[in-house]
Enzyme design. Structure first.
Site, PDB file in Angstrom:
ATOM      1  N   LYS A 200      75.307  -1.250  49.030  1.00 52.34           N
ATOM      2  CA  LYS A 200      74.373  -2.344  49.510  1.00 52.34           C
ATOM      3  C   LYS A 200      75.841  -3.469  50.189  1.00 52.34           C
ATOM      4  O   LYS A 200      76.062  -3.650  51.115  1.00 52.34           O
ATOM      5  CB  LYS A 200      73.616  -3.146  49.471  1.00 52.34           C
ATOM      6  CG  LYS A 200      72.402  -2.464  49.195  1.00 52.34           C
ATOM      7  CD  LYS A 200      70.574  -3.092  48.436  1.00 52.34           C
ATOM      8  CE  LYS A 200      71.002  -3.234  47.066  1.00 52.34           C
ATOM      9  NZ  LYS A 200      71.052  -2.750  46.239  1.00 52.34           N
ATOM     10  N   GLU A 417      63.034  22.478  20.780  1.00 46.50           N
ATOM     11  CA  GLU A 417      63.763  23.011  22.091  1.00 46.50           C
ATOM     12  C   GLU A 417      63.664  23.972  22.661  1.00 46.50           C
ATOM     13  O   GLU A 417      63.195  24.394  23.882  1.00 46.50           O
ATOM     14  CB  GLU A 417      65.292  23.258  21.844  1.00 46.50           C
ATOM     15  CG  GLU A 417      65.348  21.031  21.531  1.00 46.50           C
ATOM     16  CD  GLU A 417      65.082  20.604  22.147  1.00 46.50           C
ATOM     17  OE1 GLU A 417      64.702  20.569  23.235  1.00 46.50           O
ATOM     18  OE2 GLU A 417      64.359  18.690  21.541  1.00 46.50           O
TER      19      GLU A 417
END
Length: 644
Positions: A200, A417
């Site tokens: 921005k 995992e």
């Protein structure tokens, strides 16, 4: 430069005065003159043979040697006659060093020094210098003219729509008559809304750089000080400076610091912040217009801004600066890659695909981290391996090489995992697994990444159910294969429960409760929301909500359990691969799922495979959960981690 020259001049005057005083003090100290009466007695007694008169000082010779004395008052009209009368050889000249300047400085120097110091202090207090006691009302806006601002639209990438919206502002600043002759009026204020790091501020500077007009930059927090009325005074001063340099642009960053909704909070509405906001409202659109002054503001909290600030005539145009899509990320990567030497194997398209949800600032940080990794390895070019390491560090944190795990802890983490990865690889709506690792990084012992096939705009019911099942895979694998459970799945449970609760209470994804919002009012009182929280559910409905959440969780827990039970051989194979390699990529995961031997080489630059990117950041039990609200920024799929 002017302030530096003034300081140098002041110190030179002070040094000159001190030097003169010291010299005069030394002269008076070194003087060993005899009494004038003694000199007269010796003169009239015939003992003086020669004399040298230097102003008020008399140096004379006697049989005892050379002596000196000072004439009282500086003048004696009978002295010359007495020396002639008594046959004294004499000569005379003015006293050395007694110039008018030195006399004035010696006589009035201390007084002038005190007066100058007093004037200097008063000017500082009245605003002659920064931080003066009376300079609080001065604006702290920093001005950049066209010579100091080299940013243009060519330096802004990834937000083409936003650039198109602000192009007419540049056209107006260049040629106002083009719009005025048709009765058109350029927007007085432009509010840029977007997530942090989307560019921005860079876009605002590019507008000023393209239009070649002065650019005043200030932060919203710079208006408010500890003294009452300072914020309003700074707003007035800032607009006065802008009018003198019109046409120009005022850029206010983080305007929500002073532009929050009035009347918010518990203590009433007449505070310093609201006075500052009132003055800003008047300056932007009051009785006196600010012709040629365009105000551009940036915020990532447009929901808390005051409605009077958002009305037409003030900030009457909102420009959304979104997170870049894959094409925008590739453009931003190419902009930042100009600054570093890039190897031939680096593919910006693969890198852009591998970082969904990244802002422009995140991509700049990625390129910088990759350059640092290349420098540590003494490389001349930044290659794809450096970018992979940079992504690993950004997503998971630095490797915890000093952390020592026992063999049992390491194997339990590998099973955990593997459970996540096998469930994800077995469900059709799950995002592809990109990487699985049991190397401790950051605050996690292990991480499973999932890389979306494309940027995600909305989440659907089947995808959210799949996420819940994948999150439960780690705990289920521990229970089935380790025969024990740990605390490593606490964050998995927290995220799974939150997803299920949002499905029921916010998104209407429950057949039992229907399309109705049951979430409580979570508005903050200090953001202008209601003081009391409204509960939208009865006790009976709350029990139904809890039962429906529990049903969703139990169903997906059962789905994940069945997958891991049926594919126990794949879990064991992946656990063995993790114990050997510690980190496996998408191709190695595919080998395990297909029952093939696990390859040992890794690919980084294969378009269409997940080897070129990464999924979302690992989330540990103490970190923030990922956003799962539809119509939000593109989010990568949730990753799973085992906490340390």
């Amino acid at each position: 430069m002017n302030n530096m020259m003034k300081n140098v001049a002041i110190w030179l005057v002070i040094g000159l005065v001190v030097l003169t005083v010291v010299q005069q003090f030394d002269k008076s100290k070194k003087s060993d003159a005899a009494a004038y009466s003694t000199f007269i007695e010796e003169l009239r007694g015939g003992r003086v043979t020669e004399a040298d008169v230097e102003g008020r000082k008399v140096v004379y010779k006697t049989s005892e040697g050379t002596k000196s004395t000072n004439v009282p008052g500086g003048y004696d009209k009978d002295l010359i006659n007495d020396m002639i009368k008594y046959g004294v050889k004499f000569s005379g000249r003015p006293e050395e060093g007694q110039s008018l300047l030195s006399t004035v400085l010696f006589s009035f120097g201390p007084i002038l020094l005190l007066i100058g110091a007093w004037i200097f202090m008063m000017r500082q207090m009245q605003g002659g210098g920064k931080g003066g006691a009376f300079s609080f009302g001065k604006s702290r806006a920093r001005m950049l003219d066209e010579n100091n601002n080299s940013i243009t639209f060519a330096d802004v990438a990834g937000c083409d729509e936003a650039k198109e919206e602000v192009t007419e502002i540049v056209d107006f600043l260049k040629d106002p008559s083009k719009f005025q002759k048709l009765g058109g009026r350029i927007p007085r204020g432009v509010l840029m809304v977007g997530s942090p790091g989307t560019g921005k501020t860079l876009l605002a500077r590019a507008i000023a750089g393209e239009a070649k007009v002065p650019f005043f930059s200030i932060s919203g927090s710079d208006f408010v000080e500890m003294f009452v009325g300072v914020g309003a005074a700074r707003v007035r001063d800032m607009f006065e400076q802008a009018k003198k340099n019109a046409p120009c642009i005022i850029f206010i960053d983080e305007i929500d610091a002073v532009g929050r909704q009035r009347g918010a909070g518990m203590g009433g509405g007449n505070d310093e912040r609201e006075q500052t906001l009132n003055q800003m409202l008047v300056e932007m659109d009051g009785f006196e217009g600010s012709q040629g002054v365009i105000v551009i503001a940036a915020t990532n909290r447009p929901d808390v801004l005051d409605p009077a600030l958002m009305r037409p005539g003030r900030f009457d145009r909102q420009v959304t600066v979104p997170l870049p899509d894959i094409r925008g990320r590739e453009q931003i990567l190419q902009v930042h890659m100009r600054k570093v030497p890039i190897a031939a194997d680096v593919n910006p398209h693969v890198l852009a695909r591998g970082c969904p949800g990244f802002s422009g600032a995140d991509i700049a940080n990625l390129v910088n981290e990759a350059a640092l990794f290349a420098a540590r390895s003494n490389k001349r070019l930044v290659d794809m391996e450096d970018f992979e390491k940079a992504k690993d560090k950004i997503f998971m944190g630095a490797e915890r090489k000093s952390m020592v795990l026992t063999e049992d802890e390491k194997r339990a983490t590998a099973y955990h995992e593997s459970g996540h990865a096998i469930v994800a690889a077995s469900m059709p709506k799950a995002d592809p697994v990109h990487k699985v690792t049991i190397i401790p990084r950051g605050r996690a012992l292990g991480v499973t990444w999932q890389l979306p096939e494309r940027d995600r705009i909305s989440l659907y019911k089947d995808q959210m159910l799949t996420q819940i099942a994948v999150l439960f895979g780690g705990r289920i694998a521990e229970d089935l294969f380790v025969k024990n459970i740990s605390t490593g799945a606490s964050n998995d449970f927290e995220r799974a429960t939150q997803i299920a609760r949002d499905m029921v209470t916010r998104y209407g994804m429950s057949d039992l409760l229907g399309p109705m919002v049951y979430a409580d009012n979570e508005g903050e009182v200090f953001l202008g929301r209601s003081v009391t929280q409204t509960r939208n559910m009865s006790e009976e409905t709350m029990r139904k909500v809890d039962a429906e959440i529990r049903r969703i969780i139990d169903d997906q827990y059962a789905v994940a359990t069945k997958i891991l039970t049926d594919r126990a051989d794949a879990v064991e194979a992946m656990t063995a691969a993790l114990m050997e390699y510690e980190t496996i990529d998408a191709d190695q995961v595919a080998d395990i799922i297909a029952g093939r031997p696990v390859r040992t080489t890794k690919t980084y630059n294969t378009p269409g495979s997940s080897g070129g990117g990464s999924g979302s950041a690992p989330v540990t039990p103490v970190e923030t959960k990922p956003e799962v609200v539809p119509e939000v920024k593109p989010e990568p799929a949730a990753s799973s981690s085992t906490s340390a």
